[in-house]
Structure formats: C-alpha cells, structure tokens
Design a protein around this motif. Structure first.
Motif, short mmCIF file in Angstrom:
data_model
loop_
_atom_site.label_atom_id
_atom_site.label_comp_id
_atom_site.label_asym_id
_atom_site.label_seq_id
_atom_site.Cartn_x
_atom_site.Cartn_y
_atom_site.Cartn_z
N GLU A 299 -7.57 10.83 -5.82
CA GLU A 299 -8.71 10.41 -4.99
C GLU A 299 -9.76 11.51 -4.90
O GLU A 299 -10.97 11.24 -5.02
CB GLU A 299 -8.22 10.06 -3.58
CG GLU A 299 -7.66 8.66 -3.43
CD GLU A 299 -7.42 8.32 -1.97
OE1 GLU A 299 -7.54 7.14 -1.62
OE2 GLU A 299 -7.12 9.24 -1.18
N ARG B 131 -10.93 0.56 -15.16
CA ARG B 131 -11.87 -0.21 -14.34
C ARG B 131 -12.93 -0.91 -15.18
O ARG B 131 -13.53 -1.89 -14.74
CB ARG B 131 -12.55 0.72 -13.34
CG ARG B 131 -11.71 1.09 -12.13
CD ARG B 131 -11.67 -0.03 -11.12
NE ARG B 131 -13.00 -0.39 -10.65
CZ ARG B 131 -13.64 0.20 -9.65
NH1 ARG B 131 -13.04 1.20 -9.00
NH2 ARG B 131 -14.84 -0.19 -9.30
N ASP C 118 -11.77 -5.06 -10.46
CA ASP C 118 -11.20 -5.09 -9.11
C ASP C 118 -9.88 -4.31 -9.00
O ASP C 118 -9.20 -4.39 -7.98
CB ASP C 118 -10.96 -6.53 -8.67
CG ASP C 118 -10.03 -7.28 -9.62
OD1 ASP C 118 -9.82 -6.80 -10.75
OD2 ASP C 118 -9.50 -8.34 -9.23
N GLY D 31 0.78 -1.23 0.00
CA GLY D 31 0.00 0.00 0.00
C GLY D 31 0.81 1.27 0.00
O GLY D 31 0.24 2.36 0.15
N TYR E 132 -7.75 5.72 -14.76
CA TYR E 132 -8.14 4.64 -13.84
C TYR E 132 -9.61 4.26 -14.04
O TYR E 132 -9.95 3.07 -14.06
CB TYR E 132 -7.89 5.10 -12.41
CG TYR E 132 -8.52 4.21 -11.36
CD1 TYR E 132 -8.05 2.93 -11.13
CD2 TYR E 132 -9.61 4.68 -10.61
CE1 TYR E 132 -8.64 2.12 -10.17
CE2 TYR E 132 -10.20 3.87 -9.65
CZ TYR E 132 -9.71 2.60 -9.43
OH TYR E 132 -10.30 1.79 -8.50
N THR F 89 -7.40 -1.41 -8.17
CA THR F 89 -7.39 -0.32 -7.20
C THR F 89 -6.62 0.88 -7.75
O THR F 89 -5.76 0.73 -8.63
CB THR F 89 -6.74 -0.77 -5.88
OG1 THR F 89 -5.36 -1.08 -6.12
CG2 THR F 89 -7.46 -1.98 -5.31
N LEU F 90 -6.94 2.05 -7.22
CA LEU F 90 -6.24 3.26 -7.66
C LEU F 90 -4.76 3.18 -7.30
O LEU F 90 -3.92 3.65 -8.08
CB LEU F 90 -6.87 4.49 -7.00
CG LEU F 90 -6.23 5.84 -7.34
CD1 LEU F 90 -6.29 6.11 -8.83
CD2 LEU F 90 -6.90 6.97 -6.54
N HIS F 91 -4.44 2.60 -6.16
CA HIS F 91 -3.03 2.48 -5.77
C HIS F 91 -2.26 1.62 -6.76
O HIS F 91 -1.16 1.99 -7.19
CB HIS F 91 -2.93 1.89 -4.36
CG HIS F 91 -1.52 1.70 -3.90
ND1 HIS F 91 -0.81 0.53 -4.09
CD2 HIS F 91 -0.67 2.55 -3.26
CE1 HIS F 91 0.40 0.65 -3.59
NE2 HIS F 91 0.52 1.87 -3.08
N LYS F 92 -2.82 0.47 -7.12
CA LYS F 92 -2.13 -0.41 -8.05
C LYS F 92 -1.99 0.25 -9.42
O LYS F 92 -0.94 0.15 -10.07
CB LYS F 92 -2.88 -1.73 -8.18
CG LYS F 92 -2.13 -2.81 -8.94
CD LYS F 92 -2.81 -4.16 -8.83
CE LYS F 92 -1.95 -5.25 -9.46
NZ LYS F 92 -2.56 -6.59 -9.30
#
Length: 654
Positions: free
Chosen positions: A37, A79, A84, A22, A75, A86-89
């Motif tokens: 975000e 999607r 599935d 993370g 992003y 994530t924004l972090h990935k």
C-alpha cells in the motif's frame, strides 16, 4: 506441465475468498500488504517506517522488501485488465498462482532431465507436501510462494546449465541462474543458502575443469554485484549502526570464498591466461579485506553485528521455529526423507561405478553435489526449525521420485518375462491358437511405481500426507477473528491521539501489523522480530508489571495512547510464554497485572473504552505527576541491549 499447473491451482484455491472478509490467513501477510500500500501511495518505501516500533520507527534500508514491490507493481499491471481488482484480493490470490507456476516449472525440469515418470511422481510429491500446502494457499499472502518459485527456478536453471552441450547456452544459463539467486536474496534474508547449494558444485566443477571457470564467474558476478548495488544489507563493508540481519552475508561470503579457492587453484596450475588470474585475484582480495574489517571491529559493534538471535527466548517461543522431531518428519514428509537419503547415497554409488569404468562423471558429480547440498543443508536447518520444511520439500520430492523410478527400472530389468499360450490347440474357425503374453517385468514395475507412492501419500502409519496437505490448504483460519476485528475497527473509527488522527497502540507483538492495517494505528512492536529487547521490555514492564506506575512509565516511553489487551494473552499457554519472555533466568515475573486489568475493567489511568468477548481497549491517561527516571528512559528506548547483563539473561543465561 499444464496438468500440474491446473491441479496445483485448484488444490490451493478451495477456500472461498468471500469468507476471508478482508483478512488474511497468515500474520506476516499484513506486513507485506501494508508495505505494498505504501509503495502504491508514495512510489517507494520510506527509509524509516514511523508507523511501527514507536517512537523510533523501523529502519527499512536493511530489510529485504522485494516481494512488496513485486506485489505492488504486479497489481498495477493486473488492474489494466481487471479494473475493479483490489490489492487485498490480488495479494490473496498471488501465492496459489505463484505456486502453480512453481509446480509447472518443477515438472518441466524433471521432465526434461529424467523423463515423464519422474516428473509425474515428483510433481505429485511436491504438490501434496503438507508444509508447502500450508504456506501457499489462497489468503496466506506471505512471501513463501515467491521465494519457493525463485528457489525452484534457480535449481532448474543450474541443472539445465550442467547438462547443456553448447558453451554459449551454459554461460547464458549460468547468468540467468545467478540473477535469479540474486533476486531471491533481495526478497529473503535466508535465500543465500540456495546460492550456497549452487556454489558448492559449481566451485568443484571450476576447480576440476578449466573450461567451466567462465560459467562459474558469470554466476558469481550476476549473483553478487547487483546485491551490493541495490541492497544495503549486503554491502558488507558498511558497519550497521543498529541491529541488522547478519544472515544477509550468506549471499556475499560464499562467492568470495569459492572464487578465492579457484584463484589458489589457478595459481598452483602455473601457466594460465593472465586475465583469469586477475579475475580470480579480485575476489580473493575482497575476501581478505572483509576478514580484516571484521577483525578490526570494536567489541561492542561486533557484538551488535552478530547477535545470535536464534538462541533468544523470543525465537524459542515462536512455534514455527521449534525443532523438528521424528513425529514432525512423519507428519510433514512421511517416508520421503528416508527415500531421498537413499537416493543421495545411490547417486554417489553410481558415481563410483562410472568412475571405475573410466566414464565422464562431470555432469553426474555436479548434479549429485547439488542434490546432496540442497537435501543436506536444508535438512539440517529443518531439524532445528520446522519453518524451513517448505524449502526442503522440492529437493525431497525430486530426489525421491528419481530414486523410486530408478528402482522401478532396475526391477524391470532383473525380472524375467515369459509368454503363456492357450491350451486350445485349434479354433472352430481354423485359426491358430491365441497366445497370451504376460509381461511380468512391466507389471511389477508399474505395480511398484503405483503402490509405493500411494502408501507414502495415503497410508495411515506412514503419515497420510496427501489428506493432510488438503486440510492444510483448505482449513487455514483467518486472522484475526471476527470479534477481534470489531475491536480493530473501533480503534480505526473512534480513537484519536490529541492533535493527531492516528493513535499509538500498545499490543502484543504478534498483532502489530494487523493493527496497522485494520485499525490504521501506529504500534510499538510487531512480528517483524527486529528489536528482541523491546519485546522483552513490553512483556516485563507492561504485561507482567509489578505496579500500575511501572506500566505507565513504560508506556510513556513509547508515547502510547491505547492498550489493546486480548483474552487469549491471559490463558495458560500464551500467558506462560509472556511470563517466560519477560523474566530473567528464572520465572520472576507474573502476568497478574494484565489479568487484574481485564477482571477489574481498567482503572483511573486505564479507562476501558471498548470490550467484547475477546478483547478490551484501554485509553491511557497519564497522571500529571508521572515521571520517567532518565536511566529508565534510556534503557527502555535503546536501539539494542544497553546492559550486557540483560543481554546475557535475555539470551538464556543462568
């Protein structure tokens, strides 16, 4: 191109994503992640970010936030195919993918202009460049890869425009080049330097050739007009009311200046179409108006507009902004800068040769000016700041590769070739003796093209940049460490601030955005180096406070609820930097207060609520009788340097 893309992507993604836990490997990545975000939550960024730089917040109208929007909306598109994700990935994988696209584009440009040998060699130099490898791996999540892609795209479009035979193609490529440069300026304050690298040869070409003026104006229009429409920081007729990034004007001033020069040229030529004269007159008029406006600014506003941030103590304490010394050039580029310099000189010698033979030198001159501008301008900037080496790398790689291949071909042409016949006069089967042809020129050429690059990439005395690039891409550590992350998560789970759920945390400026993301906290400063003076105040009146009352008075002006103190702030090197930041011309402050709080475990006003081996968190209890004198409150919450003497001291005055 495919091989370049695949190799680049593999080279930048050897880090295990799960090991990041993370986190990111770059500090600024947290800022862009948090902005993305907010965009996904609210549709756009608020004009003022009240989560940082408490209590005034951060004015975001003067920022260049395009990268955060690109990440957010890309992003959302991804999607659709990977629900599935994530924004972090997505943020972690964006830099290596963007760089792989950059490497493929870089290879395609060299392949179309200079052949497969230059393309292969240049791509190898570019991909295995340590400064690029260190800022484009998985997990870094900064905007460097995005800006580098736009820079290479801008340069490629301009070179293709130079060598295009049809005028419609040249106009279309000029428009695309200007628009790409405009997008780059919306993403990064310093991207106007790339526009300058294009404007120099384009203006020279427009000056020399009447038929190239239209392409020049198309480029200037596509670069400048969208900036004035979509970016507040590029509207040069607006006087900022608080400190802004004056480097944004780099993208606005050169087009007006270059267009004004063309206007003078058109006027001197006499008989020209009235439309061209009017089109040239408008930028010249805007330039004159701009200069008059700057001259009429009051002294205070002008000083606030043109603060030499690069000379401040804060900037001098940032490691990536240190000067590039001889050892740094060796570690980052090996011998490529020398080869690139020789390549630039060689291109100008070739121009003289073509000019002497009465041949057309237009395309060659523009190409040489563009290469010299990119190498020269960014080389100069890199000398004063190692941070810019990543933007110099494409030009160094391309010019070096083209020059080495040119030398190899010259060796082939100057080396004689001979054939060797076997000594056997007859063969048992009666056939003619076999002849062996030894092509000395081909052998020397390919031996040269192989050995020189291998020496540059792998030879120890030259720098061994290839292994260093592999280490730079694979061995970046995650920020923060696991122990510090525990402290962040404690704040997010347990901290409160009276009637609000989100606390205001005072911490060293370098971890501000990490606290925003991992602790969901508001902060008083961060690595978005906007208010240098506020960081000076924090270092002087909190970390190097002479009394507990002084620290509490300062924290009261920020409405801070917690103080996050790290052990790394108290060891010799970082502690000396904090003392230097918080001092005057001489080191007149000590970090003793912070060390005392760490050793004693707080006090009645600073309640220790969390601790581990790396961090301590103090809950702040303000005494009922604590007062902040009005003069201190005004000085400690001013948007800019309130006192000329403090400005002089902070900027390094004696």
């Amino acid at each position: 191109m495919v091989a370049s893309f695949a190799f680049s992507l593999w080279h930048r993604t050897r880090v295990n994503y799960e090991a990041l836990d993370g986190r990111f490997t770059g500090n600024d990545a947290y800022l862009y992640y948090r902005q993305s975000e907010r965009i996904l939550e609210e549709g756009r960024l608020p004009k003022r970010d009240m989560e940082r730089w408490q209590p005034m917040g951060r004015d975001q109208t003067l920022l260049h936030n395009l990268y955060s929007y690109v990440i957010a909306y890309s992003y959302l598109a991804a999607r659709v195919f990977v629900p599935d994700l994530t924004l972090h990935k997505f943020s972690c994988y964006a830099p290596p993918v963007l760089f792989a696209m950059t490497a493929a584009l870089f290879t395609a440009a060299l392949l179309s202009l200079y052949g497969w040998e230059s393309a292969g060699l240049g791509s190898l130099f570019f991909v295995l460049s340590p400064p690029v490898a260190s800022r484009t791996p998985l997990g870094f999540a900064d905007r460097d890869a995005f800006c580098l892609f736009l820079a290479v795209l801008t340069g490629s479009l301009y070179l293709w425009q130079i060598h295009a035979s049809k005028r419609r193609s040249r106009i279309a490529l000029a428009a695309a080049c200007g628009f790409t440069a405009c997008v780059g300026c919306l993403a990064w304050e310093g991207f106007g330097t790339f526009a300058l690298c294009v404007l120099i040869p384009a203006s020279v070409s427009a000056w020399r050739q009447k038929e190239r003026i239209l392409e020049f104006y198309v480029f200037c229009a596509c670069l400048t007009l969208p900036l004035f429409v979509f970016s507040s920081s590029h509207r040069f007729w607006v006087v900022p009311t608080e400190p802004a990034h004056p480097v944004g004007l780099i993208a606005a001033f050169p087009p007006l200046l270059a267009a004004s020069l063309v206007f003078v040229r058109q006027t001197l030529r006499g008989r020209q179409h009235i439309g061209l004269k009017l089109a040239s007159f408008l930028p010249a008029l805007l330039l004159v108006g701009f200069l008059i406006q700057r001259a009429l600014l009051s002294g205070e506003a002008a000083a606030a507009f043109a603060v030499p941030f690069s000379d401040s103590r804060l900037m001098q304490s940032v490691g990536e902004l240190r000067d590039m010394d001889a050892e740094g050039w060796k570690v980052h580029f090996s011998g490529l800068p020398i080869i690139a310099a020789l390549g630039v000189v060689g291109s100008w010698l070739r121009l003289l040769y073509l000019y002497a033979r009465r041949l057309d030198i237009s395309a060659s001159m523009e190409t040489s000016l563009f290469a010299a501008g990119w190498v020269g301008i960014w080389g100069y900037l890199t000398t004063g700041s190692v941070r810019y080496a990543v933007m110099l790398a494409p030009a160094i790689a391309a010019v070096s590769a083209v020059f080495l291949v040119w030398i190899g071909r010259a060796i082939q042409q100057k080396t004689p070739s001979r054939s060797i016949e076997s000594e056997d006069e007859t063969k048992p089967d009666g056939k003619e003796p076999k002849k062996y042809r030894f092509a000395a020129r081909e052998a020397l050429r390919y031996l040269y093209v192989t050995l020189i690059p291998m020496a540059i990439l792998y030879w120890g005395p030259a720098g061994r940049i290839a292994p260093q690039a592999a280490e730079a891409a694979a061995l970046r550590f995650s920020r923060p460490t696991q122990k510090t992350l525990e402290a962040y998560r404690w704040i997010g789970e347990h901290a409160s601030s009276g009637n609000e759920d989100r606390p205001i945390v005072a911490a060293r400026w370098g971890v501000g955005s990490q606290l925003n993301v991992h602790a969901n906290a508001r902060t008083i400063e961060d690595q978005d180096l906007w208010k240098h003076y506020w960081i000076y105040l924090s270092a002087r009146h909190l970390y190097c406070a002479e009394s507990e009352t002084e620290a509490l008075q300062f924290l009261k002006t920020r409405n801070a609820d917690y103080w996050f103190l790290q052990l790394r702030d108290l060891i010799d090197g970082p502690a000396q930097r904090i003392e230097w930041l918080g001092s005057g011309a001489e080191i007149d402050r000590s970090i003793g207060f912070s060390r005392r709080m760490w050793e004693q475990g707080g006090s009645e006003a600073f309640e220790l609520v969390f601790e581990n081996e790396e961090a301590k968190i103090f809950r702040i209890h303000y005494p009922p009788d604590l007062t902040v004198p009005p003069e201190l409150y005004e000085a400690w919450t001013a948007p800019d340097f309130p006192d000329p003497e403090l400005r002089r001291v902070w900027m390094g005055g004696e």
